[in-house]
Design a protein around this motif. Structure first.
Motif, PDB file in Angstrom:
ATOM      1  N   ILE A   1      -9.287 -24.705  45.396  1.00  8.95           N
ATOM      2  CA  ILE A   1      -9.912 -25.290  44.217  1.00  8.95           C
ATOM      3  C   ILE A   1     -10.647 -24.235  43.399  1.00  8.95           C
ATOM      4  CG2 ILE A   1     -12.106 -25.910  45.316  1.00  8.95           C
ATOM      5  CD1 ILE A   1     -11.940 -28.574  43.747  1.00  8.95           C
ATOM      6  N   LEU A   2     -10.999 -23.123  44.041  1.00  4.58           N
ATOM      7  CA  LEU A   2     -11.637 -22.018  43.327  1.00  4.58           C
ATOM      8  C   LEU A   2     -10.574 -21.219  42.586  1.00  4.58           C
ATOM      9  CD1 LEU A   2     -14.113 -20.740  46.075  1.00  4.58           C
ATOM     10  CD2 LEU A   2     -14.664 -22.081  44.048  1.00  4.58           C
ATOM     11  N   ALA A   3     -10.737 -21.077  41.299  1.00  2.00           N
ATOM     12  CA  ALA A   3      -9.735 -20.371  40.490  1.00  2.00           C
ATOM     13  C   ALA A   3      -9.677 -18.887  40.818  1.00  2.00           C
ATOM     14  CB  ALA A   3     -10.040 -20.563  39.008  1.00  2.00           C
ATOM     15  N   THR A   4     -10.672 -18.395  41.553  1.00  2.00           N
ATOM     16  CA  THR A   4     -10.707 -16.965  41.847  1.00  2.00           C
ATOM     17  C   THR A   4      -9.874 -16.609  43.077  1.00  2.00           C
ATOM     18  OG1 THR A   4     -12.702 -17.307  43.160  1.00  2.00           O
ATOM     19  CG2 THR A   4     -12.987 -16.658  40.854  1.00  2.00           C
ATOM     20  N   VAL A   5      -9.351 -17.588  43.792  1.00  2.72           N
ATOM     21  CA  VAL A   5      -8.618 -17.332  45.035  1.00  2.72           C
ATOM     22  C   VAL A   5      -7.124 -17.314  44.748  1.00  2.72           C
ATOM     23  CG1 VAL A   5      -8.148 -18.126  47.371  1.00  2.72           C
ATOM     24  CG2 VAL A   5     -10.448 -18.368  46.408  1.00  2.72           C
ATOM     25  N   GLY A   6      -6.439 -16.234  45.159  1.00  7.10           N
ATOM     26  CA  GLY A   6      -5.029 -16.064  44.851  1.00  7.10           C
ATOM     27  C   GLY A   6      -4.103 -16.753  45.835  1.00  7.10           C
ATOM     28  N   ARG A   7      -2.864 -16.950  45.424  1.00 10.39           N
ATOM     29  CA  ARG A   7      -1.833 -17.544  46.262  1.00 10.39           C
ATOM     30  C   ARG A   7      -1.302 -16.526  47.271  1.00 10.39           C
ATOM     31  NH1 ARG A   7       1.842 -20.522  41.555  1.00 10.39           N
ATOM     32  NH2 ARG A   7       0.430 -22.268  41.149  1.00 10.39           N
ATOM     33  N   VAL A   8      -0.781 -17.028  48.394  1.00  8.38           N
ATOM     34  CA  VAL A   8      -0.234 -16.158  49.436  1.00  8.38           C
ATOM     35  C   VAL A   8       1.140 -16.677  49.846  1.00  8.38           C
ATOM     36  CG1 VAL A   8      -0.576 -15.148  51.729  1.00  8.38           C
ATOM     37  CG2 VAL A   8      -2.562 -15.652  50.272  1.00  8.38           C
ATOM     38  N   VAL A   9       2.095 -15.760  50.051  1.00  4.69           N
ATOM     39  CA  VAL A   9       3.426 -16.091  50.555  1.00  4.69           C
ATOM     40  C   VAL A   9       3.711 -15.165  51.737  1.00  4.69           C
ATOM     41  CG1 VAL A   9       5.888 -16.284  50.034  1.00  4.69           C
ATOM     42  CG2 VAL A   9       4.204 -16.641  48.217  1.00  4.69           C
ATOM     43  N   GLN A  10       4.242 -15.726  52.818  1.00  2.46           N
ATOM     44  CA  GLN A  10       4.705 -14.898  53.933  1.00  2.46           C
ATOM     45  C   GLN A  10       6.147 -15.271  54.231  1.00  2.46           C
ATOM     46  OE1 GLN A  10       2.100 -14.645  57.343  1.00  2.46           O
ATOM     47  NE2 GLN A  10       3.698 -13.796  58.659  1.00  2.46           N
ATOM     48  N   ILE A  11       7.014 -14.270  54.334  1.00  2.00           N
ATOM     49  CA  ILE A  11       8.450 -14.455  54.517  1.00  2.00           C
ATOM     50  C   ILE A  11       8.852 -13.883  55.876  1.00  2.00           C
ATOM     51  CG2 ILE A  11      10.730 -13.898  53.584  1.00  2.00           C
ATOM     52  CD1 ILE A  11       9.359 -13.567  50.840  1.00  2.00           C
ATOM     53  N   ALA A  12       9.760 -14.575  56.576  1.00  2.00           N
ATOM     54  CA  ALA A  12      10.088 -14.186  57.950  1.00  2.00           C
ATOM     55  C   ALA A  12      11.070 -13.033  58.044  1.00  2.00           C
ATOM     56  CB  ALA A  12      10.649 -15.391  58.715  1.00  2.00           C
ATOM     57  N   HIS A  13      11.763 -12.695  56.957  1.00  2.00           N
ATOM     58  CA  HIS A  13      12.710 -11.582  57.070  1.00  2.00           C
ATOM     59  C   HIS A  13      12.017 -10.263  56.762  1.00  2.00           C
ATOM     60  CE1 HIS A  13      13.891 -10.009  53.058  1.00  2.00           C
ATOM     61  NE2 HIS A  13      13.556 -11.200  52.604  1.00  2.00           N
ATOM     62  N   ALA A  14      12.578  -9.187  57.273  1.00  2.00           N
ATOM     63  CA  ALA A  14      11.868  -7.911  57.338  1.00  2.00           C
ATOM     64  C   ALA A  14      12.162  -6.984  56.170  1.00  2.00           C
ATOM     65  CB  ALA A  14      12.199  -7.208  58.657  1.00  2.00           C
ATOM     66  N   GLY A  15      12.366  -7.540  54.998  1.00  2.00           N
ATOM     67  CA  GLY A  15      12.538  -6.687  53.833  1.00  2.00           C
ATOM     68  C   GLY A  15      13.710  -5.736  53.980  1.00  2.00           C
ATOM     69  N   HIS A  16      13.535  -4.489  53.548  1.00  2.00           N
ATOM     70  CA  HIS A  16      14.646  -3.543  53.574  1.00  2.00           C
ATOM     71  C   HIS A  16      14.720  -2.760  54.882  1.00  2.00           C
ATOM     72  CE1 HIS A  16      11.339  -2.287  50.806  1.00  2.00           C
ATOM     73  NE2 HIS A  16      11.215  -1.341  51.700  1.00  2.00           N
TER      74      HIS A  16
ATOM     75  N   THR B   1      16.353  -1.377  58.082  1.00  2.00           N
ATOM     76  CA  THR B   1      17.762  -1.029  58.272  1.00  2.00           C
ATOM     77  C   THR B   1      18.034  -0.391  59.631  1.00  2.00           C
ATOM     78  OG1 THR B   1      17.342   1.087  57.162  1.00  2.00           O
ATOM     79  CG2 THR B   1      18.209  -0.712  55.821  1.00  2.00           C
ATOM     80  N   VAL B   2      17.316  -0.840  60.654  1.00  2.00           N
ATOM     81  CA  VAL B   2      17.487  -0.286  62.006  1.00  2.00           C
ATOM     82  C   VAL B   2      17.920  -1.409  62.941  1.00  2.00           C
ATOM     83  CG1 VAL B   2      16.302   0.846  63.936  1.00  2.00           C
ATOM     84  CG2 VAL B   2      15.789   1.529  61.596  1.00  2.00           C
ATOM     85  N   GLY B   3      18.601  -1.074  64.029  1.00  2.00           N
ATOM     86  CA  GLY B   3      18.961  -2.067  65.032  1.00  2.00           C
ATOM     87  C   GLY B   3      20.037  -3.032  64.569  1.00  2.00           C
ATOM     88  N   GLY B   4      20.960  -2.568  63.759  1.00  2.00           N
ATOM     89  CA  GLY B   4      22.046  -3.413  63.289  1.00  2.00           C
ATOM     90  C   GLY B   4      21.791  -4.041  61.941  1.00  2.00           C
ATOM     91  N   ALA B   5      20.549  -4.011  61.483  1.00  2.00           N
ATOM     92  CA  ALA B   5      20.247  -4.599  60.168  1.00  2.00           C
ATOM     93  C   ALA B   5      20.843  -3.731  59.067  1.00  2.00           C
ATOM     94  CB  ALA B   5      18.737  -4.720  59.986  1.00  2.00           C
ATOM     95  N   ASN B   6      21.467  -4.372  58.089  1.00  2.00           N
ATOM     96  CA  ASN B   6      22.095  -3.630  56.993  1.00  2.00           C
ATOM     97  C   ASN B   6      21.651  -4.172  55.634  1.00  2.00           C
ATOM     98  OD1 ASN B   6      23.389  -6.077  56.942  1.00  2.00           O
ATOM     99  ND2 ASN B   6      25.479  -5.266  57.082  1.00  2.00           N
ATOM    100  N   PHE B   7      20.417  -4.654  55.573  1.00  2.00           N
ATOM    101  CA  PHE B   7      19.970  -5.338  54.368  1.00  2.00           C
ATOM    102  C   PHE B   7      19.717  -4.365  53.226  1.00  2.00           C
ATOM    103  CE2 PHE B   7      16.569  -7.081  51.654  1.00  2.00           C
ATOM    104  CZ  PHE B   7      17.245  -8.184  51.174  1.00  2.00           C
ATOM    105  N   ASN B   8      20.156  -4.779  52.043  1.00  2.00           N
ATOM    106  CA  ASN B   8      19.883  -4.051  50.815  1.00  2.00           C
ATOM    107  C   ASN B   8      19.635  -5.099  49.736  1.00  2.00           C
ATOM    108  OD1 ASN B   8      20.211  -2.689  48.254  1.00  2.00           O
ATOM    109  ND2 ASN B   8      21.166  -1.002  49.368  1.00  2.00           N
ATOM    110  N   TRP B   9      18.526  -4.971  49.015  1.00  2.00           N
ATOM    111  CA  TRP B   9      18.176  -5.971  48.017  1.00  2.00           C
ATOM    112  C   TRP B   9      19.304  -6.193  47.017  1.00  2.00           C
ATOM    113  CZ3 TRP B   9      14.052  -8.792  49.066  1.00  2.00           C
ATOM    114  CH2 TRP B   9      13.037  -8.251  49.848  1.00  2.00           C
ATOM    115  N   ALA B  10      20.061  -5.167  46.723  1.00  2.00           N
ATOM    116  CA  ALA B  10      21.112  -5.282  45.707  1.00  2.00           C
ATOM    117  C   ALA B  10      22.324  -6.057  46.215  1.00  2.00           C
ATOM    118  CB  ALA B  10      21.548  -3.900  45.239  1.00  2.00           C
ATOM    119  N   ASN B  11      22.435  -6.258  47.535  1.00  2.00           N
ATOM    120  CA  ASN B  11      23.635  -6.857  48.113  1.00  2.00           C
ATOM    121  C   ASN B  11      23.449  -8.287  48.585  1.00  2.00           C
ATOM    122  OD1 ASN B  11      24.866  -4.384  47.701  1.00  2.00           O
ATOM    123  ND2 ASN B  11      24.445  -3.658  49.786  1.00  2.00           N
ATOM    124  N   ASP B  12      22.244  -8.818  48.477  1.00  2.00           N
ATOM    125  CA  ASP B  12      22.008 -10.181  48.965  1.00  2.00           C
ATOM    126  C   ASP B  12      21.228 -10.938  47.894  1.00  2.00           C
ATOM    127  OD1 ASP B  12      21.233 -12.531  50.469  1.00  2.00           O
ATOM    128  OD2 ASP B  12      21.733 -11.382  52.266  1.00  2.00           O
TER     129      ASP B  12
END
Length: 455
Positions: free
Chosen positions: A409-424, A426-437
């Motif tokens: 309710i306080l306008a001074t407090v910002g929103r928060v998002v947490q995402i379960a995937h590990a961004g970019h 690329t170790v342990g079989g992960a091949n994620f690239n922002w441009a490809n998904d």
């Protein structure tokens, strides 16, 4: 109906053959309407006659912030006329570049602002922040007049050495207040004081195309947040990106800039961020460490982020590695921002399933989608700190896929998002690239916009 409407703030009429007659009806309504802030008339077969009516209406309308008029049959002279009327409108701070340059005077009382001349008319400029890095801008199109990014305008930049697309929300008069210059002329008997302002206000005529929505919304998307003290305007279209130096980070920066979000980034700045630049001067902080996990962030940097979120309405976006950092006793000052925990992690294709229908973070996404890339992800997490599950993750062993915490309710407090995937990561079989998904990239950009209170 639009003439008397007291609720509607956005209207998209894109790809509608209304022609000049329809444009005239909208012009007549704009003269009386006091609530509409965004109007999309792109690809409506409007010609010079319709554009002329719209230009005349802008003289009376003082609330419209954005007019999209691209992909029509309007001559360059009428487009210039429309842009001139915006120069005399109300939201974006502009300046007389010739006067500012020749007289060596500032366009604003904020000394961090400068006058950038338009490439389409070098006598006119926008009064905007001059402290942003050249790397945060995209070059104008090859005609050196237009921009492909929504809500930007092509300006000359001596410092950057090329025409750049400047985000108009950062040329707002709340950020760069017009400076009043007092000129005193003295004669033998009288002294006459004349006050002239070097800056007026305008909103750019955007000539790019936006995909329309089928129903208008009455949600206002403000571009500026005021600090708790009410004296430090904070532009929401700016992001502080804390990431390691993985090559894929540049793709994320490109996506952010394409969405009109100016991004400040330096290599390996998760590990070394010490609070400079101050997180409170950004609309959102994005923390996407990947292969540099296991290192702490300086306490001063953590405190800067927490203070900005709690006192300056700065949004925060976290990824899977945030939960990992918390689980091994790091980032302790940032713990109030954690929305879910983790038990372990894995690398796989992940399937996200939306649980809150019509949430803005899911704009242009299917209710359920599977990543095309193998990504690192959280498993076995549970909600904490008043987080709400926005989407589940089929491969996360019961843990959230995306969690959100709206502003309090306080306008001074910002929103928060947490995402379960590990961004970019690329170790342990992960091949994620922002441009490809495209699905995960779209979700990330939407999350940044939502955290910054832009959608």
């Amino acid at each position: 109906m639009l003439r008397d409407n007291k609720v509607l703030t956005e209207l998209y009429v894109y790809n509608n053959a209304m022609r000049d007659a329809g444009a005239q009806h909208f012009a007549d309504a704009l003269r009386e309407n006091k609530t509409l802030i965004r109007l999309d008339l792109s690809a409506t077969q409007t010609g010079d006659a319709g554009a002329s009516h719209l230009a005349d209406a802008l003289r009376d309308n003082k609330t419209l912030n954005e007019l999209w008029i691209g992909n029509n049959r309007i001559s360059s002279s009428l487009l210039d006329h429309l842009e001139h009327q915006y120069i005399n409108s109300t939201t974006t701070a502009t300046c007389n570049f010739t006067a500012c340059n020749s007289q060596r005077i500032s366009c604003s009382s904020n000394l961090n602002c400068d006058c950038f001349s338009l490439t389409s008319n070098s006598n006119i400029g926008i009064c905007a922040l001059s402290t942003l890095s050249c790397e945060s801008f995209v070059r104008c199109n090859m005609d050196n007049v237009t921009c492909s990014i929504e809500s930007t305008i092509c300006v000359n930049s001596t410092r950057c050495g090329q025409p750049i697309c400047y985000p108009l929300p950062m040329a707002n008069k709340q950020i760069c207040p017009p400076k009043t210059v007092t000129i005193t002329t003295t004669t033998q008997k009288t002294t006459t004081t004349i006050k002239t302002s070097t800056a007026t206000t305008t909103q750019k005529l955007t000539t790019t195309t936006k995909i329309s929505t089928t129903t208008p919304t009455s949600t206002v998307h403000p571009d500026i947040t005021t600090s708790q003290s009410g004296t430090t305007p904070m532009p929401k279209y700016t992001a502080l990106l804390l990431s390691d130096s993985e090559a894929a980070v540049q793709n994320l920066i490109n996506f952010l800039q394409s969405a009109g979000i100016s991004c400040t980034y330096s290599s390996n700045n998760v590990q070394y961020y010490d609070g400079t630049p101050d997180a409170a001067t950004f609309g959102v902080v994005i923390i996407v460490n990947s292969n540099s996990y296991g290192y702490n962030m300086p306490a001063s940097g953590q405190q800067s982020i927490l203070n900005a979120q709690q006192n300056n309405a700065t949004g925060v976006v976290l990824t899977e590695w945030a939960a990992y950092q918390f689980s091994i006793g790091l980032w302790t000052t940032l713990l109030p921002l954690q929305l879910f925990t983790r038990s372990a992690g894995t690398t796989t294709n992940i399937t996200m399933n939306l649980t809150i229908p019509n949430h803005p973070i899911w704009t242009n996404l299917s209710a359920s989608f599977t990543s095309t890339s193998i990504v690192g992800c959280n498993t076995g997490g549970s909600l904490i700190n008043n987080g709400t599950v926005l989407a589940t993750c089929l491969q996360c062993d019961g843990g959230p896929g995306v969690a959100v915490r709206p502003s309090s309710i306080l306008a001074t407090v910002g929103r928060v998002v947490q995402i379960a995937h590990a961004g970019h990561y690329t170790v342990g079989g992960a091949n994620f690239n922002w441009a490809n998904d495209i699905n995960l990239s779209t979700m990330m950009i939407n999350a940044v916009k939502w955290a910054a209170n832009l959608i």
